[in-house]
Write an enzyme that holds these catalytic residues in place. Structure first.
Site, PDB file in Angstrom:
ATOM      1  N   GLY A 188       0.865  -1.146   0.178  1.00  0.00           N
ATOM      2  CA  GLY A 188      -0.233  -0.090  -0.106  1.00  0.00           C
ATOM      3  C   GLY A 188       0.815   1.204   0.065  1.00  0.00           C
ATOM      4  O   GLY A 188       1.814   1.167  -0.274  1.00  0.00           O
ATOM      5  N   SER A 189       0.300   2.313   0.396  1.00  0.00           N
ATOM      6  CA  SER A 189       1.114   3.410   0.398  1.00  0.00           C
ATOM      7  C   SER A 189       2.287   3.876   1.068  1.00  0.00           C
ATOM      8  O   SER A 189       2.862   4.678   0.954  1.00  0.00           O
ATOM      9  CB  SER A 189      -0.051   4.844   0.761  1.00  0.00           C
ATOM     10  OG  SER A 189      -1.119   4.824   0.087  1.00  0.00           O
ATOM     11  N   VAL A 190       2.438   2.904   2.316  1.00  0.00           N
ATOM     12  CA  VAL A 190       3.724   3.101   2.841  1.00  0.00           C
ATOM     13  C   VAL A 190       5.049   2.991   1.826  1.00  0.00           C
ATOM     14  O   VAL A 190       6.100   3.359   2.248  1.00  0.00           O
ATOM     15  CB  VAL A 190       3.784   2.167   4.144  1.00  0.00           C
ATOM     16  CG1 VAL A 190       2.997   2.215   4.961  1.00  0.00           C
ATOM     17  CG2 VAL A 190       3.678   0.777   3.622  1.00  0.00           C
TER      18      VAL A 190
END
Lengths: 443, 323, 578
Positions: free
Chosen positions: C304-306
């Site tokens: 995901g966005s991490v």
């Protein structure tokens, strides 16, 4: 009507063979019945089928011979059938004991032997009935020679080792023993060669110092055969085959030359060769020591002989009865030592009868030779008869401790595919030679 | 023409017949049979026993039973064999061979106590009864292989000693075996003496040299151990384990370089030698040659190791730093 | 004529006499008997030769000779049989019985193999002694403050903290040894305190060995571990808390987990105990939620966005973006290549928050997908891949090496299944903002955050600080720099960016009073629809000490589930009241 009368006449001319065959079947059936009774008494379809098929097959051949009316010798086929039948019974009798004592590898030998015998009978029929000419054997002499050499070569290269000797060729479904094939090829080639050089008798004798040597056409093959057989002993470690080949050769040479002293000299040379090998080769030494005194090492080299003597002694006059002895204590009781197994279960009576059968076969075979139509066929008959008789003698005398033991099968009786098939083919050839009324076109 | 047709028909039948039979053979030709005792041979011996029984010569009767016992034994019917030996011994209690054979029969029945008792009786009757010693040795070897019972091991060592005395031409191997058993018992002095005797009888007995070297090594006499190993290696330059042990001793003496050479020689002779690999890797590590040590450690991965060797490998891994 | 007849009778009688008399010869005189047989047959052949006659051709004559030979030969066999089976049978039977050494015993073996010493490849009796290293005295495992985590009590291994099975493992007679118990078996059992040659000598000579079991000290802090456990609660997921300067693991939580005590058999064990342990083991293996799996090191999740942290660091470090204030746009849609759906933001009109045009700081704070897709495309596949490798992410088809963590089993995170995947612009854009094929472990993400915070240095994570046998330290972990991932300059800039994300962006709720925290939330799409909830965070920003990664499986948006967990753990670590 006339045809029926002719047929009846033809059948009437061959009653001896029929009667003997039926006697042989009776004997085999009684043996089988005793075996079944001893094992619990259940009669099964498979036994009846096999005994019926066995009788049917040989009777068919006999009837066909009668109908064709070429006047073949009548005692050879029944003797072969009787011996093969005994072999069939012995394989069936020994199988469970062998499996119990030595393991599952021996499972199924009875059925296999039945198949080999039937295959042999078919082969015999083919040799007898397929239209071909005996002369072909003579014409294609070099083919036979090459085939024989190819077999020897193939065995040396692709052979399978068993018990330290490389005597088998694996053909996938069964293992061919090329020595058996070689036996027939040798007889055919020798008959051709000796017949060609027959004219040279008494000529070309020359002297080597005080020694009078036979003419070269005899001397050369003697020396070559002697060398080949000694080579066979050294390379393949097959004493039995070597002795057999040499005896066949000497017998044929004797017939052609009429000189017993050639044969005697040959035997002497063979003994000399074997004696020379004695200190050099372990397997020769072991065999000779086991023959001279098996009791000195009853658990080592003498083990097999002591076991065999014990089994024969346990048999006594009348034997333990079929299925009641313990013949598998002798190693190889289904092949080389099958005669001892018979001795334990059928006694002296049985072994003497068997000996008589082989003697009768030999005499009949030689009679066929005497009556043969030409020199080639005579030599062929002598060779074939000697092959079977000498082989029987070598192994019977070996297993009864008369002469040194050399591993070789007992014709018709021992378990084994190659040997059974080839022996029946040889009987087929003998029958063909003995046909006194065969049409000239089939010569 | 007609005759030809008949011929052909017969030939066809002859060809088809075996196929029909093969088709009929759906059930096995020979039924499997329960094991049974063949009686014919025994019948002959029964007759011999009967003849002897008719006479009144006790020894002759004993002999007849003894003979029949042997035949029962031969047929693997050990219970009957023991019964016949019992009868023979009741008639003639001095038959050492009957005791011995009965012991053998008990051994076959796995009644080892009875077997040992009978062997002892046979040997008491005939202290030079070589066969009895040999069979007792065989039995004791078998019994002590899994569970090292001290009494039995001591008996075994004594028997090897007796055999060494009985058979002078085989003194060296028997003394050597005696030494091995004594070493197993932990009796180093007696084991030393046995190996010494073996080497007196045959100075080039390499096994005795090797085992004596191990005794010296265990006792801390590293120089004597090295002398024996050198002698053994002169005679057997291809004995990998002797190189390995010599390497261990040299390492213990601080001669790491020679030790590595010895381990290397052992590995040259026997590439799959986990002990030598571990030992060499340790020696390399002590020299500071971590790369070579790691290489040996990696070679170990392809070998089957027993629990002890696995522990040694773990110790080596720990020593080489990384977990 | 009568004379000749009489001679023949005499020969015949003589032959018979010899044969009959000699057939009684003892079996030992077999050679004598054979000679007599030969002589007898020869005598018999003399009269028989007359039967052959002289008629016929030479060949016929010879064949008749052969017939005579055959007859005599088979007669000889007959006589031999008579001797074997009748006249000498009893003697043979007695002789066999009197051999006295029953045959069934194995063949007398050649006891003394006379092998040439020069041919020998091995000497002696090949005897070895088993070296027993007592497992009863096994070392303890304690945390960094000495809190006991595993010890042997009355011969039974016990684990006072039942929530650490995924780290410590267990030592079970039925199911073997796992986790730290297996990895550090040599230290715990004391084998490591022995020289390998001591063991070899004991094996060869039977000498005694004396090993000292070692105690393991872990980097784990039980207090923080408990806090993390508490914060995650009974939600499937994982928490990893790293010490930034060293890479030491301070806390590592996974859920669901198992109690190792239920797999250890008491000594001595009853059948009931065995049944109980077997039932527990069967139950653990049958459960569909995989309690034996350590999600922190072995669970592989989409990041995901991490992962935007990685993309941003790569862009700054490589110079694709000159500095955090470099202009980046955040359109609603970003077409990448023909035929592929355009990249879209999670919420429409995100540019209203980021500004238009925006900069790297703000697109990171508001997690703008289209912006990071553009950055990824500007980086290009090769450069992006190079940075992924530096951060420890590999390619599935060419796994380059073992995982960084050596102390317990771990998986290697992967950025794509194969390098060619990233050559497609759409795939590269997706991967750069957190979709695509990447699968990472929580430990990977914690390491990413820690290396960004640690002046760009990636440290090897470790769990065992030292092993001590008595007073002797036999093992000590040294903090190990694996590589410089990004420059210290980039590290400083990234910390600023992450801090801003907390100050103004989606990660705002993580803020703690008096502490500056840098963080990035993540929402990883799953096939099930409900996304995984992610967060990575470092604190304090000025001098980073802690790096944390949290995943809550199917926890929804990153800020909702994972963020509070991270906040609680950091609060405990920094000892502030949230």
């Amino acid at each position: 009507m006339a045809t029926i009368a002719r047929l009846r006449a033809r059948l009437g001319g061959r009653t001896l063979e029929l009667e003997l065959l039926i006697t042989a079947f009776l004997f085999i059936t009684i043996c089988l019945a005793a075996l079944i009774a001893g094992a619990g008494g259940r009669v099964r379809w498979v036994d009846l089928t096999i005994i019926g098929a066995f009788a049917g097959l040989f009777l068919t051949i006999s009837l066909a011979l009668a109908l064709r009316d070429w006047g073949e010798e009548q005692m050879v086929l029944p003797i072969a059938a009787l011996l093969a039948g005994i072999g069939m019974i012995m394989a069936r009798r020994l199988e469970p004991d062998l499996v119990q004592r030595y393991g599952e590898v021996y499972g199924g030998i009875a059925l296999k032997q039945v198949i080999w015998i039937f295959g042999g009978a078919v082969l015999l029929a083919l040799v007898s009935f397929v239209p071909w000419r005996l002369q072909w054997l003579k014409h294609y002499r070099y083919t036979w020679l090459l085939l024989g050499l190819a077999l020897v070569g193939a065995t040396a290269v692709f052979g399978v080792e068993r018990n330290g000797a490389r005597l088998w060729l694996s053909l996938g479904f069964f293992q061919l023993q090329p020595v058996e094939m070689l036996k027939v090829l040798l007889v055919i080639y020798l008959a051709t060669y000796l017949d060609d050089h027959r004219a040279l008798i008494g000529r070309g004798v020359y002297w080597l110092g005080p020694l009078k040597l036979p003419p070269l056409p005899y001397l050369a093959p003697i020396v070559i055969m002697w060398g080949a057989t000694i080579g066979l002993i050294i390379v393949q470690k097959d004493l039995g085959a070597a002795l057999l080949f040499f005896v066949i050769f000497l017998a044929m040479l004797y017939v052609v030359s009429g000189r017993a002293r050639y044969a005697a000299a040959g035997l002497f040379a063979f003994a000399l060769g074997a004696a020379a090998l004695y200190p050099l080769f372990g397997h020769v030494r072991v065999r000779l020591n086991a023959w001279l005194d098996p009791w000195s090492d009853p658990f080592g080299i003498g083990f097999q002989m002591v076991r065999a003597l014990h089994a024969l002694a346990a048999g006594g006059w009348a034997g333990a009865g079929i299925g009641a002895g313990d013949p598998t204590t002798v190693p190889e009781s289904h092949t080389d030592f099958v005669f001892v197994a018979i001795g334990e279960e059928l006694g002296l009576a049985g072994t003497l009868a068997l000996t008589a059968c082989y003697a009768l076969f030999a005499l009949k075979g030689y009679l066929i030779a005497i009556r043969a139509r030409d020199g080639f066929q005579q030599l062929l008959a002598v060779g074939l008869t000697t092959a079977i008789a000498a082989q029987a003698f070598i192994i019977m005398a070996g297993t009864t401790h008369l002469i040194p033991l050399t591993g070789i099968t007992l014709p018709f009786i021992s378990y084994g595919g190659s040997s059974t098939l080839i022996n029946f083919a040889m009987v087929g050839l003998l029958l063909r030679i003995s046909a006194s009324r065969k049409p000239p076109r089939t010569l | 023409m007609k005759r030809g047709a008949i011929e052909q028909r017969w030939q066809g039948l002859a060809l088809i017949a075996p196929l029909i039979i093969l088709a009929a053979c759906t059930e096995p030709l020979v039924e499997p049979r329960a094991p049974r005792t063949p009686t014919a041979v025994i019948d002959r011996y029964n007759a011999i026993v009967a003849t002897a029984e008719a006479g009144d010569d006790l020894l002759e009767r004993a002999k007849a039973y003894y003979d029949r016992g042997n035949i029962w034994f031969d047929q693997q019917n050990y219970t009957e064999a023991i019964a016949d030996y019992d009868r023979a011994l009741a008639l003639d209690p001095s038959m050492s061979r009957a005791f011995h054979n009965r012991g053998l029969a008990y051994a076959m029945l796995k009644e080892y106590d009875a077997a040992l008792r009978d062997y002892a009786l046979a040997i008491r009757l005939d202290p030079a009864y070589r066969r009895a010693y040999e069979n007792r040795v065989r039995l004791l070897e078998q019994l002590t292989a899994s569970t090292p019972d001290e009494t039995l091991l001591q008996q075994l060592a004594d028997d090897y000693g007796s055999l060494a005395q009985l058979i002078p031409e085989a003194e060296a191997p028997y003394r050597y075996r005696q030494g091995v058993i004594l070493a197993r018992l932990g009796d180093r002095t007696a084991a030393r003496e046995a190996f010494d005797a073996a080497l007196r009888a045959r100075p080039q007995h390499v096994d005795a040299l090797y085992e004596r070297a191990l005794l010296h090594y265990a006792g801390g006499d590293l120089n004597a151990a090295l002398a024996d190993l050198d002698a053994a290696l002169r005679l057997s330059p291809r004995a990998a384990n002797a190189y390995y042990v010599r390497g261990l001793i040299r390492r213990a003496q601080g001669d790491t370089r020679s030790a590595i050479a010895d381990f290397g020689q052992a590995l040259l002779l026997q590439p799959a030698y986990p002990e030598a690999l571990i030992a060499r890797a340790t020696a390399y590590a002590e020299q500071g040659n971590t790369t070579a040590a790691q290489a040996d450690l990696q070679r170990l991965d392809n070998l089957q190791l027993d629990p002890t060797l696995q522990q040694a490998r773990e110790a080596l891994r720990a020593r080489l730093g990384a977990p | 004529m009568p004379d000749r007849f009489r001679t023949r009778i005499a020969w015949f009688a003589g032959a018979l006499g010899i044969l009959i008399l000699s057939s009684g010869l003892m079996i030992a005189s077999v050679t004598q008997w054979r000679l007599h047989l030969l002589a007898g047959l020869w005598l018999l052949s003399l009269p028989a030769r007359r039967l052959i006659g002289q008629h016929g051709t030479t060949a016929d004559h010879s064949v008749r000779g052969l017939m005579l030979v055959a007859t005599l030969g088979f007669a000889a066999i007959g006589l031999q049989l008579a001797r074997n089976q009748v006249t000498q049978s009893e003697a043979t039977l007695r002789a066999v019985a009197s051999l006295a050494q029953p045959v069934a015993v194995e063949q007398p073996q050649p006891i003394f193999p006379e092998t040439d010493p020069a041919e020998r490849t091995s000497l002696g009796s090949a005897r070895t002694y088993p070296v027993v290293i007592n497992v009863g005295t096994r070392g303890r495992i304690v945390d960094r403050n000495g809190v006991v985590l595993a010890e042997t009590v009355d011969g039974r291994r016990t684990y006072p903290n039942p929530a650490l099975g995924h780290l410590i493992g267990f030592q079970s007679r039925l199911y073997g040894t796992t986790g730290l118990e297996a990895r550090f078996d040599a230290q715990l059992s004391g084998v490591a305190t022995l020289s390998p040659t001591t063991i070899l000598e004991a094996r060869l000579l039977g000498s005694a060995v004396e090993q000292v079991p070692a105690d393991l000290t872990l980097t784990l802090d039980s207090r923080l571990q408990a806090a993390a456990q508490q914060a995650l609660g009974e939600r499937a997921g994982a928490v990893v808390l790293l010490d930034v300067p060293t890479g030491a693991i301070l806390a590592m939580v996974t859920y669901p987990r198992f109690d190792p005590n239920q797999l250890v058999l008491p000594e001595p064990a009853t059948q009931a105990d065995v049944d109980r342990v077997q039932a527990a083991w069967a139950e653990l293996n049958a459960r569909s939620d995989a309690p034996l799996l350590n999600r922190a090191t072995q669970g592989r999740y989409p990041p995901g966005s991490v992962i935007k942290t990685l993309t941003a660091a790569a862009a700054l470090d490589s110079g694709v973006l000159a500095d955090p204030s470099a202009t980046v746009t955040c359109p609603n849609l970003l077409p990448t290549e023909a035929g592929a759906p355009p990249v879209r933001n999670a919420v429409d009109n995100l540019f209203r928050r980021t500004g238009d045009p925006s900069d790297l700081v703000r697109v990171y704070a508001f997690s703008c997908n289209t912006a990071f897709a553009q950055i990824g495309l500007s980086l290009g596949a090769d450069r992006f891949l190079e940075y992924a490798r530096r951060f420890g992410l590999q390619m599935t088809d060419t796994r380059a090496g073992p995982p960084d963590l050596r102390d317990i089993p771990a998986e290697v995170g992967t950025i794509a299944n194969e390098a060619s995947f990233l050559q497609r612009p759409a795939a590269l854009a997706d991967t750069a903002f957190g979709q695509g094929q990447a699968l990472v472990t929580p430990l990977d993400m914690a390491q990413m955050a820690a290396s960004v915070a640690n002046e760009g240095r990636l440290m090897r994570p470790y769990l065992v600080a030292e092993a001590r046998a008595g007073e002797r330290v036999i093992y000590r972990a040294q903090p190990e720099t694996l590589r410089q991932v990004v420059s210290p300059e980039t590290s400083r800039r990234m910390l600023d960016i992450m801090r801003t994300s907390v100050e103004i962006g989606y990660a705002q709720p993580i803020a703690l009073p008096g502490i500056n925290i840098g963080a990035k939330t993540g929402t990883a799409e799953t096939p099930r629809g409900v996304p995984h909830s992610w967060i990575v965070a470092v604190a304090p920003v000025e001098q980073p000490r802690y790096a944390i990664a949290v995943i809550v499986e199917y926890g929804g948006e990153g800020s909702r589930s994972a963020l509070p967990v991270a906040r609680e753990v950091l609060a405990a670590a920094l000892e502030v009241t949230p």
